[in-house]
Write an enzyme that holds these catalytic residues in place. Structure first.
Site, PDB file in Angstrom:
ATOM      1  CG  ASP A 323      -1.761   1.214   1.349  1.00 54.39           C
ATOM      2  OD1 ASP A 323      -2.614   1.410   0.475  1.00 54.39           O
ATOM      3  OD2 ASP A 323      -1.561   1.988   2.306  1.00 54.39           O
ATOM      4  CD  GLU A 376      -2.567   2.434  -3.349  1.00 54.82           C
ATOM      5  OE1 GLU A 376      -3.677   2.986  -3.455  1.00 54.82           O
ATOM      6  OE2 GLU A 376      -1.910   2.445  -2.302  1.00 54.82           O
TER       7      GLU A 376
END
Length: 646
Positions: A323, A376
């Site tokens: 993330d 990401e």
């Protein structure tokens, strides 16, 4: 259970699981199995059973273990600082066994006293309680078949269609206080549901322990423990095991970018800025109200890399989606001028984070070559999914945020206006092969006032569903792996709420059921047709048939596999107008049968089609010497493959 044999109890108090080599590697930042020695571990020494504790707190003046076994009295079980400058405190406590609650009482050099959870705890209390638990990770796995073949399942040239899940809101039990399902209850429902929809993988939003449920797991405190909200570590293993037995890979969101400021967590751990930078311009992210890891510190890099390896090792996780990689790469992320500190070259790249990510990916692919890492990353940072020895960051795949923004922007336009936005639709192909991309329609697109995917589609209800089927068809035809958030497969109407179950009752309505059936068939065809996945990351796997007809908002393209016979034609009509006698070029003659038609009545469409297939004729169209004369359904997508008549 670890064993220290033939030592008197008095000696065991000072005994250690750590060797001199462990300490050397730890201080160098290259010990990636820290969870085997740090934290709490049950041992037996000279017939005495108990637990060995070890915690890194180099700037503490005193450390002790407090727990339910000593009435939380800090004077009973002090830890001892090793004499090797490692900063590790350790000790043995007899008769402390699995399930015991504990924390570390740390006294800083300025006299401040804090109680901290164990950074290496294998299990925690159920939030909002915050104590760590002594635990063991024994479990009899039954996923040998999956583990033997997952290298093939996770290859870049294999089909990868990911169903993204927030475990606490996928399904709830309204008759029992609207509680969420446990790991074991999920194991009864989720694997069969995903298998029925023909997805290849599931991706869980972070399940690492987190104090605030509303963070969805992205504010992690327990980097080595699944959240206790849904059960024990073994319960989570049971869920992973059940998914593997259904042939479903498990990807887990993992958060190496930041951590929360909760008092029991990593922040200001030993009275100093240990895991984070001291300067808030480097160590604090105001947008998230969380701390940023200091990737320049060897022990911090070892801590994070050990966490990543832990999930692959102990829980058989098949991939890690990392993330907020963008926030790691840029020192000025989320900051204004004067609020950040440049690197040694005077620029904004976080050189320590780049080094960390490269070494992390190298370690993962060295020790677990049959897994994948996903980034990401939302900017044009070069070579995110390229090997480190060529200058890349070393990730296996990268989320294609540009495709997502452009495509949803295009679909939000009224069909009559789409001809003015045609370039927005086709632009993604210009860079589609610069990275190993995943096309994500994730949780981030259905929260914070953005509404549901079905709600983004223009027109009346019929057109909204037709548009959404068209969006999915275009996405499944487009180069790149696929990711769809839960509920989007049946057209959830309201935006996602983490405190509520998905709107399963909508499946009683034909259009919602038809949409789910469309996703099921898209995945089935996708998995069966090598042309749709084998060359996702090569220009050899894609060719436009026609992308210039903006006036009619129609595009057509072919996908190719390694075998020339594995060729699929995709034709998309982005307007609600039926287009008769529409000529589309194809690379060869013969009969082209219709694999999929989003306008089929089975899916809730109007039934416009081509009677199962069309014979190619030697009439040129575009660069092709053969063509098909088609009837294009309204807001529809067609998939064709050359072959015999049915």
């Amino acid at each position: 259970m670890s064993t220290l044999m033939n030592l008197p109890v008095e000696a065991v108090v000072h005994a250690s699981l750590l060797t001199d080599l462990d300490i050397y590697l730890f201080k160098q930042g290259s010990d990636f199995r820290l969870y085997e020695k740090l934290g709490s571990h049950s041992i037996t020494a000279d017939g005495v059973t108990g637990t060995c504790f070890a915690v890194w707190a180099p700037n503490a003046a005193a450390v002790s273990v407090i727990g339910d076994f000593n009435q939380w009295d800090a004077t009973v079980n002090p830890l001892y600082l090793r004499g090797d400058d490692s900063g590790i405190w350790e000790g043995f406590i007899a008769d402390v066994t699995v399930g015991a609650l504990y924390k570390y009482r740390l006294v800083s050099r300025d006299g401040n006293v804090v109680d901290k959870g164990d950074p290496f705890a294998l299990c925690w209390e159920i939030p909002p309680l915050t104590a760590s638990r002594v635990w063991e990770l024994d479990y009899a796995w039954n996923d040998e078949t999956w583990m033997a073949q997952r290298g093939e399942k996770n290859r870049l040239n294999a089909p990868c269609s990911i169903y993204e899940v927030h475990l606490g809101s996928w399904r709830r039990v309204p008759e029992d206080g609207n509680r969420f399902l446990s790991y074991r209850e999920m194991a009864q429902w989720l694997p069969s549901y995903i298998a029925a929809l023909n997805f290849t993988h599931v991706e869980f939003l972070p399940l690492t322990e987190h104090p605030f449920y509303g963070s969805w797991g992205y504010q992690t405190t327990g980097y080595f423990a699944p959240t206790a909200r849904y059960g024990t570590p073994q319960d989570f293993m049971f869920l992973v095991d059940a998914l593997h037995q259904q042939g479903i890979g498990v990807i887990m969101d993992w958060v190496p970018a930041h951590f929360p400021d909760d008092a029991h967590g990593l922040a200001h751990f030993d009275g100093t800025f240990l895991f984070e930078h001291a300067d808030p311009r480097q160590g604090f992210q105001p947008d998230w109200h969380s701390f940023l890891f200091n990737y320049g510190r060897h022990e911090v890099r070892a801590f994070l890399t050990s966490s990543a390896m832990f999930w692959l090792d102990k829980y058989h996780i098949d991939g890690l989606r990392m993330d907020a990689v963008t926030s790691m790469l840029y020192l000025d992320y989320g900051r204004k001028k004067g609020e950040w500190i440049a690197n040694r070259n005077g620029s904004r790249e976080n050189l320590d984070a780049v080094t960390f990510l490269r070494h992390l990916n190298e370690a993962i692919y060295r020790d677990y070559p049959d897994t994948q890492t996903f980034a990401e990353e939302s900017t044009s940072w070069p070579m995110v999914s390229r090997p480190t020895n060529t200058g890349g960051l070393g990730f296996g795949l990268k989320w294609n945020m540009g495709w997502m923004h452009d495509t949803l922007g295009y679909f939000s336009e009224a069909p009559l206006n789409r001809k003015y936005h045609h370039a927005q639709l086709i632009f993604s192909i210009w860079y589609a092969f610069s990275e190993n991309f995943v096309l994500p329609l994730s949780h981030d697109e259905v929260v914070y006032g953005k509404g549901s995917l079905i709600g983004k589609m223009p027109g009346d209800e019929w057109q909204q569903f037709a548009n959404l089927r068209l969006l999915y068809g275009y996405m499944w035809g487009h180069p790149g792996k696929k990711l769809l958030f839960m509920g989007c497969e049946f057209g959830q109407k309201r935006e996602w709420q983490h405190d509520e179950s998905l709107e399963w009752e909508l499946l009683q309505q034909p259009r919602h059921a038809g949409l789910r059936r469309w996703v099921e068939d898209l995945n089935r065809v996708y998995r069966n047709e090598a042309a749709l996945y084998q060359q996702d990351f090569s220009r050899d796997g894609f060719q436009w048939m026609d992308c210039h007809y903006a006036e009619k908002s129609v595009v057509s393209f072919i996908r190719r596999g390694y075998n020339p016979a594995d060729t699929v034609l995709v034709v998309c009509n982005f307007t609600p107008i039926v287009r008769d006698n529409y000529r589309v070029g194809v690379p060869s003659g013969g009969y082209w049968h219709e694999l999929l038609n989003s306008d089929t009545e089975l899916y809730g469409g109007s039934g416009v089609g081509n009677f199962g297939g069309v014979e190619a004729v030697p009439i040129s169209a575009g660069d092709m010497f053969y063509s098909l004369m088609l009837r294009l359904p309204p807001l529809g997508v067609l998939f064709f493959k050359q072959g015999r008549r049915a």
